[in-house]
Design an enzyme around this catalytic site. Structure first.
Site, PDB file in Angstrom:
ATOM      1  CG  PHE A  75      33.747  12.146 -51.273  1.00 25.65           C
ATOM      2  CD1 PHE A  75      32.944  11.519 -50.333  1.00 25.65           C
ATOM      3  CD2 PHE A  75      33.157  12.646 -52.420  1.00 25.65           C
ATOM      4  CE1 PHE A  75      31.579  11.397 -50.526  1.00 25.65           C
ATOM      5  CE2 PHE A  75      31.786  12.532 -52.630  1.00 25.65           C
ATOM      6  CZ  PHE A  75      30.994  11.902 -51.674  1.00 25.65           C
ATOM      7  CB  CYS A  76      36.589   7.162 -49.397  1.00 24.99           C
ATOM      8  SG  CYS A  76      38.194   7.506 -48.646  1.00 24.99           S
ATOM      9  NE  ARG A  77      35.651   4.855 -42.470  1.00 28.64           N
ATOM     10  CZ  ARG A  77      36.801   4.974 -41.815  1.00 28.64           C
ATOM     11  NH1 ARG A  77      37.005   5.983 -40.992  1.00 28.64           N
ATOM     12  NH2 ARG A  77      37.763   4.081 -41.967  1.00 28.64           N
ATOM     13  N   GLY A  79      39.796   9.360 -46.802  1.00 26.56           N
ATOM     14  CA  GLY A  79      40.736   9.880 -47.795  1.00 26.56           C
ATOM     15  C   GLY A  79      41.675   8.821 -48.340  1.00 26.56           C
ATOM     16  CB  ILE A 103      32.482  12.073 -46.405  1.00 27.26           C
ATOM     17  CG1 ILE A 103      31.172  12.781 -46.720  1.00 27.26           C
ATOM     18  CG2 ILE A 103      32.413  11.198 -45.167  1.00 27.26           C
ATOM     19  CD1 ILE A 103      30.029  11.841 -47.093  1.00 27.26           C
TER      20      ILE A 103
END
Length: 109
Positions: A75-77, A79, A103
């Protein structure tokens, strides 16, 4: 405009937050990867996640030390970066899942 890169099949799954969390919690050998920057990671992450910034040259090197028998939940901020990370990882034989929506899509309960 025609994009030749869209024709390649994805070798990973984009999952919504609930499915991602459920699948992560039920996978026998799961690893949670936060591919945001160290600063973003320090400002808060999902409990138990490892930080591996996809925007650095170290990401490619770090993949060599990861266990291919595990399933990676990335995951990241938003996607996008985690989608890129999943592309790189799946091309090298890793089983991975992308948290679509980033996230913020992770359920808090």
């Amino acid at each position: 405009m025609f994009n030749i890169f869209k024709s390649a099949p994805k070798n990973y799954e984009n999952l919504d937050g609930k499915t991602f969390k459920t699948k992560f919690q039920s996978a026998p050998k799961a690893e949670l990867l936060d591919v945001r920057t160290a600063g973003e990671f320090a400002s808060g992450t999902i409990k138990g996640a490892k930080n591996l910034d996809v925007t650095t040259g170290q990401f490619q090197n770090a993949l060599g030390s990861l266990d291919k028998d595990k399933e990676y939940f990335v995951f990241c901020r938003s996607g996008n970066r985690s989608g890129s990370a999943c592309d790189l990882m799946s091309a090298q034989g890793f089983k991975c899942y992308n948290l679509a929506g980033g996230i913020g899509a992770w359920p808090n309960n």
